[in-house]
Design a protein around this motif. Sequence first.
Motif, PDB file in Angstrom:
ATOM      1  N   PHE A   1       0.803  -1.218   0.000  1.00 21.57           N
ATOM      2  CA  PHE A   1       0.000   0.000   0.000  1.00 21.57           C
ATOM      3  C   PHE A   1       0.842   1.278   0.000  1.00 21.57           C
ATOM      4  N   VAL A   2       2.150   1.135  -0.235  1.00 18.80           N
ATOM      5  CA  VAL A   2       3.015   2.316  -0.293  1.00 18.80           C
ATOM      6  C   VAL A   2       2.784   3.072  -1.605  1.00 18.80           C
ATOM      7  N   GLU A   3       2.619   2.314  -2.691  1.00 13.42           N
ATOM      8  CA  GLU A   3       2.417   2.929  -4.004  1.00 13.42           C
ATOM      9  C   GLU A   3       0.947   2.840  -4.394  1.00 13.42           C
ATOM     10  N   TYR A   4       0.416   3.951  -4.890  1.00 15.23           N
ATOM     11  CA  TYR A   4      -0.990   3.984  -5.276  1.00 15.23           C
ATOM     12  C   TYR A   4      -1.229   5.164  -6.212  1.00 15.23           C
ATOM     13  N   VAL A   5      -2.404   5.175  -6.810  1.00 16.77           N
ATOM     14  CA  VAL A   5      -2.822   6.323  -7.611  1.00 16.77           C
ATOM     15  C   VAL A   5      -4.070   6.915  -6.970  1.00 16.77           C
ATOM     16  N   GLU A   6      -4.106   8.236  -6.940  1.00 16.46           N
ATOM     17  CA  GLU A   6      -5.250   8.948  -6.375  1.00 16.46           C
ATOM     18  C   GLU A   6      -5.735   9.972  -7.389  1.00 16.46           C
ATOM     19  N   SER A   7      -7.055  10.098  -7.488  1.00  6.15           N
ATOM     20  CA  SER A   7      -7.616  11.049  -8.447  1.00  6.15           C
ATOM     21  C   SER A   7      -7.419  12.478  -7.969  1.00  6.15           C
ATOM     22  N   ASP A   8      -7.520  13.407  -8.898  1.00  7.51           N
ATOM     23  CA  ASP A   8      -7.216  14.810  -8.609  1.00  7.51           C
ATOM     24  C   ASP A   8      -8.479  15.660  -8.450  1.00  7.51           C
ATOM     25  N   ALA A   9      -9.047  16.107  -9.572  1.00  7.12           N
ATOM     26  CA  ALA A   9     -10.127  17.091  -9.543  1.00  7.12           C
ATOM     27  C   ALA A   9     -11.442  16.516  -9.007  1.00  7.12           C
ATOM     28  N   ASP A  10     -11.716  15.260  -9.305  1.00  8.16           N
ATOM     29  CA  ASP A  10     -12.931  14.611  -8.819  1.00  8.16           C
ATOM     30  C   ASP A  10     -12.634  13.134  -8.618  1.00  8.16           C
ATOM     31  N   GLU A  11     -13.677  12.315  -8.590  1.00  6.78           N
ATOM     32  CA  GLU A  11     -13.464  10.891  -8.272  1.00  6.78           C
ATOM     33  C   GLU A  11     -13.117  10.028  -9.480  1.00  6.78           C
ATOM     34  N   GLU A  12     -13.103  10.595 -10.688  1.00  7.18           N
ATOM     35  CA  GLU A  12     -12.874   9.789 -11.885  1.00  7.18           C
ATOM     36  C   GLU A  12     -11.397   9.498 -12.148  1.00  7.18           C
ATOM     37  N   LEU A  13     -11.148   8.305 -12.690  1.00  7.85           N
ATOM     38  CA  LEU A  13      -9.834   7.930 -13.187  1.00  7.85           C
ATOM     39  C   LEU A  13     -10.022   7.213 -14.520  1.00  7.85           C
ATOM     40  N   LEU A  14      -9.115   7.453 -15.446  1.00  9.14           N
ATOM     41  CA  LEU A  14      -9.173   6.804 -16.754  1.00  9.14           C
ATOM     42  C   LEU A  14      -7.772   6.329 -17.143  1.00  9.14           C
ATOM     43  N   PHE A  15      -7.637   5.028 -17.325  1.00  3.17           N
ATOM     44  CA  PHE A  15      -6.365   4.427 -17.722  1.00  3.17           C
ATOM     45  C   PHE A  15      -6.403   4.056 -19.194  1.00  3.17           C
ATOM     46  N   ASN A  16      -5.380   4.457 -19.933  1.00  2.00           N
ATOM     47  CA  ASN A  16      -5.167   4.007 -21.307  1.00  2.00           C
ATOM     48  C   ASN A  16      -3.955   3.088 -21.296  1.00  2.00           C
ATOM     49  N   ILE A  17      -4.177   1.800 -21.564  1.00  5.19           N
ATOM     50  CA  ILE A  17      -3.147   0.779 -21.352  1.00  5.19           C
ATOM     51  C   ILE A  17      -2.798   0.095 -22.674  1.00  5.19           C
ATOM     52  N   PRO A  18      -1.663   0.450 -23.286  1.00  5.22           N
ATOM     53  CA  PRO A  18      -1.224  -0.249 -24.500  1.00  5.22           C
ATOM     54  C   PRO A  18      -0.390  -1.476 -24.134  1.00  5.22           C
ATOM     55  N   PHE A  19      -0.501  -2.520 -24.932  1.00  9.15           N
ATOM     56  CA  PHE A  19       0.263  -3.740 -24.698  1.00  9.15           C
ATOM     57  C   PHE A  19       1.317  -3.917 -25.793  1.00  9.15           C
ATOM     58  N   THR A  20       2.306  -4.721 -25.508  1.00  5.26           N
ATOM     59  CA  THR A  20       3.385  -4.959 -26.474  1.00  5.26           C
ATOM     60  C   THR A  20       3.016  -6.038 -27.480  1.00  5.26           C
ATOM     61  N   GLY A  21       1.837  -6.600 -27.351  1.00 10.04           N
ATOM     62  CA  GLY A  21       1.310  -7.591 -28.282  1.00 10.04           C
ATOM     63  C   GLY A  21      -0.197  -7.651 -28.118  1.00 10.04           C
ATOM     64  N   ASN A  22      -0.795  -8.807 -28.339  1.00  8.10           N
ATOM     65  CA  ASN A  22      -2.234  -8.983 -28.155  1.00  8.10           C
ATOM     66  C   ASN A  22      -2.499  -9.825 -26.913  1.00  8.10           C
ATOM     67  N   ILE A  23      -3.525  -9.457 -26.176  1.00  8.82           N
ATOM     68  CA  ILE A  23      -3.891 -10.222 -24.984  1.00  8.82           C
ATOM     69  C   ILE A  23      -5.307 -10.759 -25.113  1.00  8.82           C
ATOM     70  N   LYS A  24      -5.533 -11.856 -24.407  1.00 11.78           N
ATOM     71  CA  LYS A  24      -6.884 -12.370 -24.198  1.00 11.78           C
ATOM     72  C   LYS A  24      -7.186 -12.126 -22.726  1.00 11.78           C
ATOM     73  N   LEU A  25      -8.037 -11.132 -22.448  1.00  7.87           N
ATOM     74  CA  LEU A  25      -8.301 -10.711 -21.080  1.00  7.87           C
ATOM     75  C   LEU A  25      -9.398 -11.579 -20.467  1.00  7.87           C
ATOM     76  N   LYS A  26      -9.067 -12.204 -19.326  1.00 13.26           N
ATOM     77  CA  LYS A  26     -10.009 -13.126 -18.704  1.00 13.26           C
ATOM     78  C   LYS A  26     -10.552 -12.630 -17.367  1.00 13.26           C
ATOM     79  N   GLY A  27      -9.806 -11.755 -16.698  1.00 12.15           N
ATOM     80  CA  GLY A  27     -10.269 -11.299 -15.396  1.00 12.15           C
ATOM     81  C   GLY A  27      -9.502 -10.089 -14.901  1.00 12.15           C
ATOM     82  N   ILE A  28     -10.109  -9.367 -13.964  1.00 12.58           N
ATOM     83  CA  ILE A  28      -9.499  -8.162 -13.389  1.00 12.58           C
ATOM     84  C   ILE A  28      -9.722  -8.162 -11.880  1.00 12.58           C
ATOM     85  N   ILE A  29      -8.705  -7.768 -11.147  1.00  8.65           N
ATOM     86  CA  ILE A  29      -8.809  -7.543  -9.709  1.00  8.65           C
ATOM     87  C   ILE A  29      -8.452  -6.094  -9.421  1.00  8.65           C
TER      88      ILE A  29
END
Length: 207
Positions: free
Chosen positions: A60-88
């Motif tokens: 819990f030392v490293e984290y991301v916190e939103s700034d102006a309001d409660e929204e966060l938006l991640f743009n995540i590029p991959f180095t190839g193609n993924i088959k996404l099965k789950g998220i935690i």
Amino acid sequence: MAPHGHHSCEGDKNHDDTPEMGVQYSLYAKIDKENLECLNELTEGSGKLVFKQWEDRLNFVEYVESDADEELLFNIPFTGNIKLKGIIVVGEDSDSHPSKMRLYKNRPHMTFDDVRIPADQEFDLHTDSSGTLEYATKIVLFSSVHHLSIHFPSNFGGDQTRVYYIGLKGEFTEAHRHGVTICTYEARPNVYDHKNPLEDNVSHQIQ
């Protein structure tokens, strides 16, 4: 406090913490970190810190916190193609934990204006400070993903949203763009047919 015991949406389930989980949640290593973007992060570059190895999910030392309001938006590029099965998603057991998650595939450089369009899949999240809730994606929709956008539009009532870990479970396939180029040239043998006469013409001109 433990995560909420009730489940109001499809796709979320408890999992066993086994060594295999670390292997399954290894897609963080396939992220193009240099080009990963996190919009509305309070501290620049902090959004990249939440994509880490399974063993560090409760760091819990490293984290991301939103700034102006409660929204966060991640743009995540991959180095190839993924088959996404789950998220935690690991956050605090407080009102700063995101309450919704919306996924978009293959839409690079999304902005908060772009998230008005329907998501490819969305989830109602439960408070999870121990990394025990897994949200299963529709694999048919996320079978060939080179870019993933994750939008957290709201939390449980806090002024800011805080996230400690985002785990991505699935399979990775190397991109084969160079192979296609090679095949294109091999399919044109006539290029080589004209090569020698052209070289002869050049040599005659030099003489």
